[in-house]
Design a protein around this motif. Structure first.
Motif, PDB file in Angstrom:
ATOM      1  N   SER A  26       1.783  -7.743  -7.338  1.00  0.00           N
ATOM      2  CA  SER A  26       2.602  -7.437  -6.162  1.00  0.00           C
ATOM      3  C   SER A  26       1.818  -6.528  -5.224  1.00  0.00           C
ATOM      4  O   SER A  26       0.999  -5.714  -5.663  1.00  0.00           O
ATOM      5  N   CYS A  27       2.077  -6.683  -3.946  1.00  0.00           N
ATOM      6  CA  CYS A  27       1.404  -5.881  -2.925  1.00  0.00           C
ATOM      7  C   CYS A  27       2.449  -5.017  -2.234  1.00  0.00           C
ATOM      8  O   CYS A  27       3.356  -5.537  -1.567  1.00  0.00           O
ATOM      9  N   THR A  28       2.336  -3.711  -2.431  1.00  0.00           N
ATOM     10  CA  THR A  28       3.286  -2.759  -1.855  1.00  0.00           C
ATOM     11  C   THR A  28       2.533  -1.716  -1.038  1.00  0.00           C
ATOM     12  O   THR A  28       1.303  -1.655  -1.064  1.00  0.00           O
ATOM     13  N   GLU A  29       3.285  -0.897  -0.346  1.00  0.00           N
ATOM     14  CA  GLU A  29       2.671   0.156   0.470  1.00  0.00           C
ATOM     15  C   GLU A  29       2.453   1.400  -0.379  1.00  0.00           C
ATOM     16  O   GLU A  29       3.367   1.895  -1.042  1.00  0.00           O
ATOM     17  N   SER A  30       1.230   1.916  -0.370  1.00  0.00           N
ATOM     18  CA  SER A  30       0.898   3.103  -1.154  1.00  0.00           C
ATOM     19  C   SER A  30       1.349   4.365  -0.428  1.00  0.00           C
ATOM     20  O   SER A  30       1.842   4.324   0.702  1.00  0.00           O
ATOM     21  N   ASP A  31       1.170   5.490  -1.082  1.00  0.00           N
ATOM     22  CA  ASP A  31       1.540   6.779  -0.477  1.00  0.00           C
ATOM     23  C   ASP A  31       0.734   7.061   0.787  1.00  0.00           C
ATOM     24  O   ASP A  31       1.212   7.725   1.708  1.00  0.00           O
ATOM     25  N   SER A  32      -0.478   6.521   0.839  1.00  0.00           N
ATOM     26  CA  SER A  32      -1.328   6.741   2.009  1.00  0.00           C
ATOM     27  C   SER A  32      -0.992   5.792   3.161  1.00  0.00           C
ATOM     28  O   SER A  32      -1.514   5.943   4.257  1.00  0.00           O
ATOM     29  N   GLY A  33      -0.103   4.823   2.879  1.00  0.00           N
ATOM     30  CA  GLY A  33       0.306   3.893   3.924  1.00  0.00           C
ATOM     31  C   GLY A  33      -0.425   2.574   3.922  1.00  0.00           C
ATOM     32  O   GLY A  33      -0.043   1.652   4.644  1.00  0.00           O
TER      33      GLY A  33
END
Length: 276
Positions: free
Chosen positions: A190-197
């Motif tokens: 899965s491809c999600t948004e990390s804490d860094s954006g």
């Protein structure tokens, strides 16, 4: 109706800008011209009837007949009003109103939520990057590693279930939507948004696989979709459907996590080969 013949009206390029209505008599055609031998007869002035040998549908023939009838009615009305001529613009409007059919074109906007439906086709394979590194998975890790396997260690490479999805028409040119799952498990990439954006690739457990049979743009499951592009049969890339321009990639170094990278990033490997 294969043998139907169409009567086509065409305005003569040599005609004046106006036509004498009392000269437009459909019952008195001047067919003495040699063109009549090829299926064309000139009317007295400005108009010519042409017989086409190409097959046309009965509907088209009926439209032409209706157009001719309306032209005759217009001629009779002009005689009653004692008007002597009508312009090319008026003639064009009559033909358009009588013959041309209105067509409504529906445009699908990709800005609105779209639905991806899972297909029966599923491919199980191993994945190898452009530097011959295989993808492996250690139990408990939420990611894959790209590792160079030698000799009898090839069996350590992870088996991937590649499930295909029907592509919305507006996205059909971008690639084939797929889900990438680990065989004999409930884990999916899965491809999600990390804490860094920035987009981040990870392995995520899906407790109910039935949820992935229909993926809608607004339900959050689009993170499991990747757009697979194939070139030459062995060159594959996987672009995130949720984050366009971001691709699954591996590092040049060995034994590093598989991650996402931008299209402009040339330091990572974005090309893969699928092996049976």
């Amino acid at each position: 109706m294969e043998d139907a013949r169409m009567l086509l009206l065409e305005c003569s390029s040599e005609s004046d800008s106006t036509f004498e209505s009392d000269e437009m008599d459909f019952d008195e055609l001047d067919c003495s011209d040699p063109l009549a031998m090829s299926g064309r007869c000139d009317l007295h002035r400005g108009l010519r009837i042409e017989i086409s040998q190409h097959p046309h549908s009965m509907r088209k023939v009926a439209n032409i007949v209706i157009g001719l009838q309306r032209l005759q009615k217009f001629r009779h009305a002009e005689k009653v009003s004692r008007s002597t001529e009508f312009t090319e613009h008026e003639l064009l409007n009559i033909i358009l109103e009588s013959v041309v059919e209105e067509t409504v074109v529906m445009r699908l906007s990709c800005d609105s939520p779209v639905t991806y439906s899972k297909q029966d086709k599923e491919l199980q394979c191993t994945v190898c990057d452009n530097l011959q590194k295989r993808l492996v998975h250690s139990e408990g890790d939420p990611y894959l590693l790209a590792v160079t396997l030698k000799g009898g260690n090839q069996s350590q490479s992870v088996r991937i279930n590649l499930s295909t999805y029907a592509s919305p028409s507006c996205n059909s040119t971008k690639g084939q939507p797929v889900c990438l799952g680990i065989a004999k498990s409930n884990l999916y990439l899965s491809c999600t948004e990390s804490d860094s954006g920035s987009p981040h690739l990870s392995l995520e457990e899906v407790k109910n696989k039935e949820e992935l049979k229909m993926i809608r743009g607004e339900d959050g499951l689009k993170r499991f979709l990747f757009l697979r592009s194939v070139k030459g049969g062995s060159v594959n890339t996987f672009e995130s459907a949720r984050f366009p321009g971001w691709f699954i990639s591996t590092a040049t170094e060995d034994d590093q996590p598989v991650e996402m990278c931008g299209e402009a990033d040339t330091s990572r490997q974005r090309v893969f080969t699928l092996l049976p």
